[in-house]
Motif scaffolding. Structure first.
Motif, PDB file in Angstrom:
ATOM      1  N   ARG A  28     -15.382  13.284  48.056  1.00  7.00           N
ATOM      2  CA  ARG A  28     -14.935  12.650  46.815  1.00  7.00           C
ATOM      3  C   ARG A  28     -13.424  12.400  46.863  1.00  7.00           C
ATOM      4  O   ARG A  28     -12.938  11.371  46.415  1.00  7.00           O
ATOM      5  CB  ARG A  28     -15.290  13.517  45.610  1.00  7.00           C
ATOM      6  N   GLY A  29     -12.691  13.358  47.425  1.00  8.41           N
ATOM      7  CA  GLY A  29     -11.248  13.193  47.576  1.00  8.41           C
ATOM      8  C   GLY A  29     -10.916  11.978  48.421  1.00  8.41           C
ATOM      9  O   GLY A  29     -10.010  11.205  48.094  1.00  8.41           O
ATOM     10  N   SER A  31     -12.767   9.271  48.819  1.00  3.28           N
ATOM     11  CA  SER A  31     -12.972   8.023  48.060  1.00  3.28           C
ATOM     12  C   SER A  31     -11.879   7.830  47.019  1.00  3.28           C
ATOM     13  O   SER A  31     -11.447   6.695  46.802  1.00  3.28           O
ATOM     14  CB  SER A  31     -14.354   7.879  47.409  1.00  3.28           C
ATOM     15  N   ASN A  32     -11.413   8.920  46.408  1.00  4.13           N
ATOM     16  CA  ASN A  32     -10.269   8.784  45.481  1.00  4.13           C
ATOM     17  C   ASN A  32      -9.052   8.211  46.195  1.00  4.13           C
ATOM     18  O   ASN A  32      -8.340   7.366  45.660  1.00  4.13           O
ATOM     19  CB  ASN A  32      -9.862  10.146  44.917  1.00  4.13           C
ATOM     20  N   LEU A  35      -9.481   4.510  46.769  1.00  3.13           N
ATOM     21  CA  LEU A  35      -9.275   3.793  45.494  1.00  3.13           C
ATOM     22  C   LEU A  35      -7.799   3.738  45.137  1.00  3.13           C
ATOM     23  O   LEU A  35      -7.292   2.709  44.696  1.00  3.13           O
ATOM     24  CB  LEU A  35      -9.987   4.565  44.378  1.00  3.13           C
ATOM     25  N   HIS A  36      -7.143   4.878  45.343  1.00  4.77           N
ATOM     26  CA  HIS A  36      -5.725   4.964  45.013  1.00  4.77           C
ATOM     27  C   HIS A  36      -4.914   3.964  45.840  1.00  4.77           C
ATOM     28  O   HIS A  36      -4.046   3.272  45.316  1.00  4.77           O
ATOM     29  CB  HIS A  36      -5.235   6.394  45.254  1.00  4.77           C
ATOM     30  N   ASN A 323      -6.265  15.305  46.709  1.00  2.00           N
ATOM     31  CA  ASN A 323      -7.003  14.057  46.508  1.00  2.00           C
ATOM     32  C   ASN A 323      -7.881  14.050  45.260  1.00  2.00           C
ATOM     33  O   ASN A 323      -8.379  13.007  44.871  1.00  2.00           O
ATOM     34  CB  ASN A 323      -7.884  13.751  47.724  1.00  2.00           C
ATOM     35  N   GLN A 324      -8.077  15.210  44.632  1.00  2.00           N
ATOM     36  CA  GLN A 324      -8.856  15.208  43.393  1.00  2.00           C
ATOM     37  C   GLN A 324      -8.069  14.529  42.268  1.00  2.00           C
ATOM     38  O   GLN A 324      -8.661  13.960  41.358  1.00  2.00           O
ATOM     39  CB  GLN A 324      -9.266  16.632  42.973  1.00  2.00           C
ATOM     40  N   GLU A 325      -6.736  14.600  42.341  1.00  2.00           N
ATOM     41  CA  GLU A 325      -5.865  14.004  41.297  1.00  2.00           C
ATOM     42  C   GLU A 325      -4.563  13.589  41.958  1.00  2.00           C
ATOM     43  O   GLU A 325      -3.557  14.280  41.849  1.00  2.00           O
ATOM     44  CB  GLU A 325      -5.532  15.051  40.230  1.00  2.00           C
ATOM     45  N   ILE A 326      -4.604  12.482  42.662  1.00  2.00           N
ATOM     46  CA  ILE A 326      -3.530  12.178  43.606  1.00  2.00           C
ATOM     47  C   ILE A 326      -2.153  12.044  42.960  1.00  2.00           C
ATOM     48  O   ILE A 326      -1.185  12.631  43.438  1.00  2.00           O
ATOM     49  CB  ILE A 326      -3.883  10.914  44.408  1.00  2.00           C
TER      50      ILE A 326
END
Ligand code: NAG
Ligand code: NAG
Ligand code: NAG
Ligand code: CU
Length: 383
Positions: A28-29, A31-32, A35-36, A323-326
């Motif tokens: 998931r990280g 893919s974040n 996206l980022h 990567n959970q909340e870049i």
């Protein structure tokens, strides 16, 4: 749908695996991160894009030829002469030892403080690059996914003692005592003797020489170093003592919980590093999984090549957490300049400079430069 694909891939590769929660968080990280980048651009577009980014993989995912190439490259560093002058470290005999010396010298300013994660990211990268630049390694630093092997580390392809491992357990030594972590005055955890205790019995590192230390470890039988700073010449085998008591600390539930429950960087790095009554927790659990003199030495631990696999996994977990909340987590740091703030020192800042020392020989970087694996000197992601 996605799960089906994973299961099929696992069957085709001949390994039955389940998707662990910590791996799902890493995915998931990633893919974040994609996206980022799509939204905000690359952190360092001149140096790192998806076109040149490299992937670090778990050891078991490497091909036989890739594993042999890695092992040969480490052994090559173990044969080349050191660049560190004997006047600084009489025990630094090989190019590999240059790395160990740097860790020993900087131990009290790169652990339990503000740059622990970033300095070790830099250190893993410097080792990887040196394997490539000086010893013909074609790949990137692999990691050891503790959570996959937490029940039976001796069965992991990294530690099974085969010719494509980094050697396995030490020879069994009976009649040993337990050891206290952190120390007898603060006996948070009594680490019981494991299944080894002696020199590694088989595999490529059977004849490897640990030249430096010991300084501070769980193995009270290690011969003392001739020099009080641990930098004197003290050749000996790699001892290991596999401990499932310790490897259980790195189970998926703990790794996933560390990533999910740490709301800020202090919680993340403290939970990762600090033992508490009854718990070694992940960083120490991963070190003590292999035990031994080199493996559990706070200063000298890079003497055992397992170190690079363990700390690359630490880096992967930090990467996953970031990567959970870049945006919120990229530049966040906490802690001072000194180990557990002893002696007291100022808070670290992201402009503080980190060094590999004179003899490993890479340009210094700032903590900010190590805030992303796509920036600074770096350009890698984890699979
Ligand atoms: C960090 O998060 C933890 C919970 O994970 C919380 O207890 C602590 O107060 C937070 N610290 C800061 C400085 O925000
Ligand atoms: C150092 O950091 C701590 C925790 O983040 C904070 O409470 C403290 O005020 C900082 N000290 C200085 C001098 O900035
Ligand atoms: C590190 O950061 C500084 C300041 O932001 C920048 O000038 C420098 O190029 C960076 N170094 C690397 C290796 O990316
Ligand atoms: Cu370290």
């Amino acid at each position: 749908m996605r799960l089906t694909v994973v299961v099929i891939a696992a069957i085709i590769s001949g390994v039955v695996t389940t998707v662990l929660e910590s791996d799902a968080l890493a995915a998931r990280g990633l893919s974040n991160l994609k996206l980022h980048v799509a939204r905000s651009g690359y952190p360092s577009p001149e140096t790192c894009t998806w076109k040149n980014v490299v992937r670090r993989r778990e050891w078991s995912r490497l091909k036989r030829s890739e594993k042999l190439n890695y092992i040969e490259a480490v052994q090559c560093l173990g044969k080349k002469p050191a660049k560190t002058p004997a006047a600084i470290a009489a025990g630094a005999k090989t190019r590999y030892d240059d790395f160990v010396v740097t860790h020993i010298q900087q131990s009290l300013t790169v652990h339990g403080n503000g740059n622990f994660l970033s300095w070790h990211r830099f250190y893993m990268w410097a080792f990887e690059q040196t394997l490539r630049n000086e010893c013909g390694y074609k790949g990137y630093q692999p990691y050891y996914n503790w959570a996959w092997w937490a029940e039976e580390p001796q069965k992991s392809p990294l530690l099974d003692g085969s010719d494509t491992s980094i050697s396995g357990d030490g020879a069994y030594v009976a009649g040993r005592n337990s050891a206290c972590v952190t120390n007898p005055d603060h006996c948070f955890v009594e680490v019981q003797p494991g299944t080894g205790g002696g020199c590694v019995k088989s595999g490529p590192f059977k004849n490897w020489k640990v030249n430096l230390g010991p300084i501070q470890n769980l193995d009270s039988t290690a011969p003392p170093n001739p020099s009080p700073d641990g930098l004197g010449y003290n050749p000996r085998c790699i001892k290991r003592d596999f401990s499932t008591q310790s490897s259980h600390e790195t189970r998926d539930e703990f790794v996933a919980d560390l990533i999910k429950s740490s709301a800020n960087i202090s919680a993340f790095q403290d939970t990762l590093q600090n033992p508490e009554p009854g718990r070694l927790r992940i960083h120490l659990g991963g070190h003590f999984t292999i035990g031994g003199d080199a493996g559990t030495d706070f200063y000298n631990s890079p003497s055992d090549p397992y170190f690079w696999f363990h700390h690359t996994m630490v880096d992967r977990i930090w990467w996953t957490w970031q990567n959970q909340e870049i945006e919120k987590r990229r530049y966040t740091i906490a802690g001072t300049l000194t180990f557990l703030n002893i002696p007291p020192s100022r808070n670290a800042t992201i402009d503080d400079i980190m060094t590999m020392g004179e003899y490993i020989d890479f340009p210094d970087i700032t903590i900010a430069n190590a805030s992303s694996t796509l920036a600074g000197p770096f350009c890698y992601i984890y699979e």
